[in-house]
Design a protein around this motif. Structure first.
Motif: not given
Length: 378
Positions: A64-80
């Motif tokens: 859903a987002f452009p390319g060029g992302v070096q790395c990506a992480y999910a965190y917080g109460s919606g992920a854990f």
């Protein structure tokens, strides 16, 4: 010579009497850890298994987002899963996108996801990048964004800025989040970033151990580590669940173990008692010097500033040596970290009010206040 300036002792900060042994020079140890950090795991140092409830959703995020992302992480109460939360599917999911070229990325994202941005999009991608770099903690957030049936918040930070924060704890805003387990959407390919992430975890261990007592449980250790980035954060008294740190740790002990096992096993000043099932350490001027010497640069800068207040010699090496002999050493470290977090939490919150827009900021703040009020009833 240090004099004590803190009114309240840091939690878990108790020390044995100091011995009379001379301090050994720890600079060689520091050089060894920076040049040769612990071997990286085959995947990201923060990688954990993906909860089944998130798998189908997570697959839709990066496309859903452009390319060029070096790395990506999910965190917080919606992920854990957090203590007291049964269904995480209704919580907002937080993301961090690390990009090599923020101007190019924002240019493409404004074209693709214009509605994600506040009125600041009218200023253009260069202005957004300037706001991202120069204000707050070097990260630009878009919040309350609907995506694939969920609501998300995502922050964009440059690779260079993240590496600096991981190594030096300039703001502890993103580096502090990476002290805790995160879900990895995309592994980093930048070798310097991988090493910096490992050193960030090592720094968290040293900062926690210098505040902990002679004997402590595994849960107490992880609560201390997870709580580092909340020291001094005004949101912990206004607008946050007062049980936040413990709620993060309790259901995720195994994930913290996976994150820190290699580091703890290699720490020469720490011993796990298999009989009592607790960690033991022997806080004296040698171990305190060891931990102090391996703390990030910004913590050292703040420790020197505290020394100046008490008219001590304003030289980093001398300050560390003097502080290693101080029974309240952990208090000074906690106070120095709190100063970092206090600055970044205020500035980033003010910045987010503009990047999110007035209406979203009010709505987001209201949800936070609801969580805080609910926590007082527990």
């Amino acid at each position: 010579m240090f004099v004590r300036v803190l009114r309240q002792p840091t939690r878990w900060c108790f020390h044995r009497h100091l011995s009379d042994k001379p301090i050994t020079d720890g600079m060689a140890t520091f050089k060894r850890d920076i040049e040769n950090p612990l071997p990286l795991m085959s995947t990201s140092v923060n990688t954990v298994a993906m909860p089944t409830v998130l798998e189908s959703f997570i697959e839709k995020v990066l496309p859903a987002f452009p390319g060029g992302v070096q790395c990506a992480y999910a965190y917080g109460s919606g992920a854990f899963q957090q203590h007291g939360t049964i269904d995480i599917s209704k919580n907002m999911v937080d993301f961090i996108f690390v990009v090599d070229d923020p101007i190019e990325w924002h240019t493409n994202n404004i074209e693709k996801n214009k509605s994600h941005y506040s009125f600041l999009k009218l200023l253009g991608p260069r202005a957004i990048n300037h706001i991202q770099k120069q204000y707050g903690a070097g990260i630009y957030f878009n919040t309350l964004v609907p995506l694939a049936g969920r609501v998300i918040k995502y922050g964009v930070i440059s690779t260079d800025r993240l590496i600096n924060d991981l190594l030096d704890w300039e703001s502890l805003y993103v580096s502090g989040r990476l002290h805790k387990p995160v879900l990895t959407l995309k592994e980093p390919s930048n070798a310097d970033l991988k090493v910096a992430m490992q050193i960030n975890l090592q720094s968290a261990v040293h900062a926690a151990l210098i505040q902990l007592p002679d004997m402590f449980s595994e849960e107490e250790l992880y609560v201390c580590i997870a709580g580092l980035s909340y020291l001094g954060d005004f949101r912990m008294t206004v607008g946050e669940d007062r049980h936040k740190v413990a709620n993060i740790v309790k259901p995720n002990i195994s994930k913290f173990q996976a994150l820190y096992k290699n580091i703890l096993d290699s720490e020469e000043h720490l011993f796990f008692n298999d009989t009592k099932l607790v960690y033991e350490q022997y806080p004296n001027h040698i171990s305190q010097y060891h931990h102090l010497n391996l703390l990030p640069k910004t913590v050292h800068i703040n420790l020197v500033a505290l020394a100046k207040q008490s008219h001590a010699i304003p030289d980093t090496e001398e300050v560390i040596r003097n502080l290693a002999n101080n029974p309240h050493c952990g208090d000074y470290v906690a106070d120095s970290i709190a100063q970092i977090v206090k600055r970044s939490s205020w500035s980033q919150s003010l910045k987010t009010a503009f990047t999110a827009g007035f209406c979203k900021s009010i709505k987001y703040s209201f949800k936070k206040m609801q969580k805080m009020i609910k926590s007082f009833k527990k």
